[in-house]
Design a protein around this motif. Sequence first.
Motif, PDB file in Angstrom:
ATOM      1  N   LYS A 284       0.697  -1.206   0.175  1.00 16.40           N
ATOM      2  CA  LYS A 284      -0.096  -0.089  -0.023  1.00 16.40           C
ATOM      3  C   LYS A 284       0.824   1.119  -0.220  1.00 16.40           C
ATOM      4  CE  LYS A 284      -3.967  -1.928   2.354  1.00 16.40           C
ATOM      5  NZ  LYS A 284      -5.114  -1.727   3.626  1.00 16.40           N
ATOM      6  N   PHE A 285       2.321   1.288   0.377  1.00 14.55           N
ATOM      7  CA  PHE A 285       2.813   2.288   0.419  1.00 14.55           C
ATOM      8  C   PHE A 285       4.323   2.086  -0.195  1.00 14.55           C
ATOM      9  CE2 PHE A 285       0.423   1.575   4.154  1.00 14.55           C
ATOM     10  CZ  PHE A 285      -0.456   2.854   4.265  1.00 14.55           C
ATOM     11  N   ASP A 286       5.047   3.167  -0.693  1.00 12.56           N
ATOM     12  CA  ASP A 286       6.159   3.138  -1.263  1.00 12.56           C
ATOM     13  C   ASP A 286       7.122   3.691   0.017  1.00 12.56           C
ATOM     14  OD1 ASP A 286       5.725   2.425  -3.769  1.00 12.56           O
ATOM     15  OD2 ASP A 286       5.283   4.423  -4.501  1.00 12.56           O
ATOM     16  N   PHE A 287       8.488   3.424  -0.139  1.00 10.89           N
ATOM     17  CA  PHE A 287       9.259   3.571   0.957  1.00 10.89           C
ATOM     18  C   PHE A 287      10.768   4.273   0.489  1.00 10.89           C
ATOM     19  CE2 PHE A 287       6.456   0.522   3.094  1.00 10.89           C
ATOM     20  CZ  PHE A 287       6.180   1.388   3.882  1.00 10.89           C
ATOM     21  N   SER A 288      11.203   5.092   1.315  1.00 13.97           N
ATOM     22  CA  SER A 288      12.572   5.602   0.982  1.00 13.97           C
ATOM     23  C   SER A 288      13.331   5.481   2.444  1.00 13.97           C
ATOM     24  CB  SER A 288      12.624   7.153   0.731  1.00 13.97           C
ATOM     25  OG  SER A 288      11.716   7.344  -0.635  1.00 13.97           O
ATOM     26  N   THR A 289      14.324   4.577   2.346  1.00 12.63           N
ATOM     27  CA  THR A 289      15.091   4.308   3.670  1.00 12.63           C
ATOM     28  C   THR A 289      16.067   5.523   4.149  1.00 12.63           C
ATOM     29  OG1 THR A 289      16.684   3.159   2.531  1.00 12.63           O
ATOM     30  CG2 THR A 289      14.947   1.899   3.187  1.00 12.63           C
ATOM     31  N   TYR A 290      16.071   5.695   5.467  1.00 13.70           N
ATOM     32  CA  TYR A 290      17.203   6.574   5.733  1.00 13.70           C
ATOM     33  C   TYR A 290      17.766   6.333   7.154  1.00 13.70           C
ATOM     34  CZ  TYR A 290      13.341   8.198   8.993  1.00 13.70           C
ATOM     35  OH  TYR A 290      12.285   8.300   9.854  1.00 13.70           O
ATOM     36  N   ARG A 291      17.284   4.893   7.857  1.00 14.74           N
ATOM     37  CA  ARG A 291      18.053   4.667   9.003  1.00 14.74           C
ATOM     38  C   ARG A 291      18.072   2.850   9.053  1.00 14.74           C
ATOM     39  NH1 ARG A 291      15.900   5.044  13.988  1.00 14.74           N
ATOM     40  NH2 ARG A 291      13.930   6.119  13.438  1.00 14.74           N
ATOM     41  N   ASN A 292      18.809   2.523   9.707  1.00 12.03           N
ATOM     42  CA  ASN A 292      18.822   0.912  10.155  1.00 12.03           C
ATOM     43  C   ASN A 292      17.808   1.015  11.358  1.00 12.03           C
ATOM     44  OD1 ASN A 292      20.300  -0.458   8.070  1.00 12.03           O
ATOM     45  ND2 ASN A 292      22.120   0.598   8.858  1.00 12.03           N
ATOM     46  N   ASP A 293      17.035  -0.027  11.345  1.00 10.63           N
ATOM     47  CA  ASP A 293      15.946  -0.377  12.407  1.00 10.63           C
ATOM     48  C   ASP A 293      16.986  -1.253  13.323  1.00 10.63           C
ATOM     49  OD1 ASP A 293      14.417  -1.144  14.418  1.00 10.63           O
ATOM     50  OD2 ASP A 293      12.967  -1.810  13.048  1.00 10.63           O
ATOM     51  N   LEU A 294      17.657  -0.683  14.700  1.00 10.25           N
ATOM     52  CA  LEU A 294      18.474  -1.481  15.470  1.00 10.25           C
ATOM     53  C   LEU A 294      18.012  -1.544  16.776  1.00 10.25           C
ATOM     54  CD1 LEU A 294      21.900   0.063  14.623  1.00 10.25           C
ATOM     55  CD2 LEU A 294      21.090  -1.748  13.730  1.00 10.25           C
ATOM     56  N   LEU A 295      18.044  -2.863  17.398  1.00 13.03           N
ATOM     57  CA  LEU A 295      17.949  -2.896  18.872  1.00 13.03           C
ATOM     58  C   LEU A 295      19.035  -3.022  19.489  1.00 13.03           C
ATOM     59  CD1 LEU A 295      15.296  -5.965  18.781  1.00 13.03           C
ATOM     60  CD2 LEU A 295      14.875  -3.808  18.974  1.00 13.03           C
ATOM     61  N   GLY A 296      19.264  -2.522  20.979  1.00 15.67           N
ATOM     62  CA  GLY A 296      20.489  -2.450  21.420  1.00 15.67           C
ATOM     63  C   GLY A 296      20.520  -2.787  22.828  1.00 15.67           C
ATOM     64  N   PHE A 297      21.613  -3.367  23.297  1.00 17.77           N
ATOM     65  CA  PHE A 297      21.607  -3.889  24.702  1.00 17.77           C
ATOM     66  C   PHE A 297      22.427  -2.895  25.444  1.00 17.77           C
ATOM     67  CE2 PHE A 297      21.019  -8.215  23.065  1.00 17.77           C
ATOM     68  CZ  PHE A 297      20.161  -8.973  24.120  1.00 17.77           C
TER      69      PHE A 297
END
Length: 312
Positions: free
Chosen positions: A140-153
């Motif tokens: 349903k949507f178009d995307f333009s990436t700009y960040r990595n999706d990170l989890l952190g300890f």
Amino acid sequence: MPYTSKLLGLTIGGLLSLSGFFGAFAHAQEVDLSPEQKSRVRAEKVDSAIKLIPAGYKFVTPGKLTVASVPGRLPFAAYATDNKTPVGSEPDFAQLIADSLGLQLELVPIAWADWPLGLVSGRFDAAIHNITVTEERKEKFDFSTYRNDLLGFYVPLNSKVAKVEKPEDVAGLKVIVSSGTNQEQILLRWIEANRAKGLPASEVQYYDDEAVLDVALQSGRADAYLGPNATSAFKAAKEQKTKFVGGFSGGWPQTAEIAVATKKGSGLADAITVALNEQIKGGSYGKVLARWNLAAEAVKEARTNPPGLPKK
């Protein structure tokens, strides 16, 4: 003490029904910002990006890029002390894109869950607020990436825990995580993998209050906290009480990316992607990440509609 824990080997199904503490994290907080953070990084027009805007595209407001934003928690977005000026990484990125496209920026405050309908209905041109690319959303949507999706300890500054990057690293640790989240599911899979290898048991803790969570971490009741890297990194930089010891993609084992969302087929995605890449090359992109302590989430190149997380 208001927390719940389960040891490795016990039933983990009950963990999923517990109320987490993430709701407490979602509220806006009082934070002292630097003068730079209270202003915005600005950019020059990018002709190559402007040329990619479809000739027939009608902006919500002529001459403006209308962007959905969710003021509530830094570093993403909140209001400054005047209670009306949006500040944060996402308003900053929205400003860079608007400048690049030769447009004024118009931010529309919404609840996060409202961005899909708002885009489809034409209430705004784009949504910029920690939106992960998924295959289902790409329908349903178009995307333009700009960040990595990170989890952190994150661990206390004086912690002897030096690195947590793989399942074996959590063996024997007491880890705080938010119930019902993707990071909880990953942590539980890691624990099960360790159990199968005969490694020491891990303890999972859940807190309903962020202040109590902080006390548990600083007192040694818990060894580490696992959560979205962006919010933890910002908090660590401001309070100087915790440190980053490892991270991985929010879609582990798949890679996940955060992106600007636009209506499917609107034609804006390619223009926004080019605008972002020019800001990456020119350095403005890096300035935005650095001022919100998000350098670890930098992408080398913005992409239009990359592979997203698979459908569940």
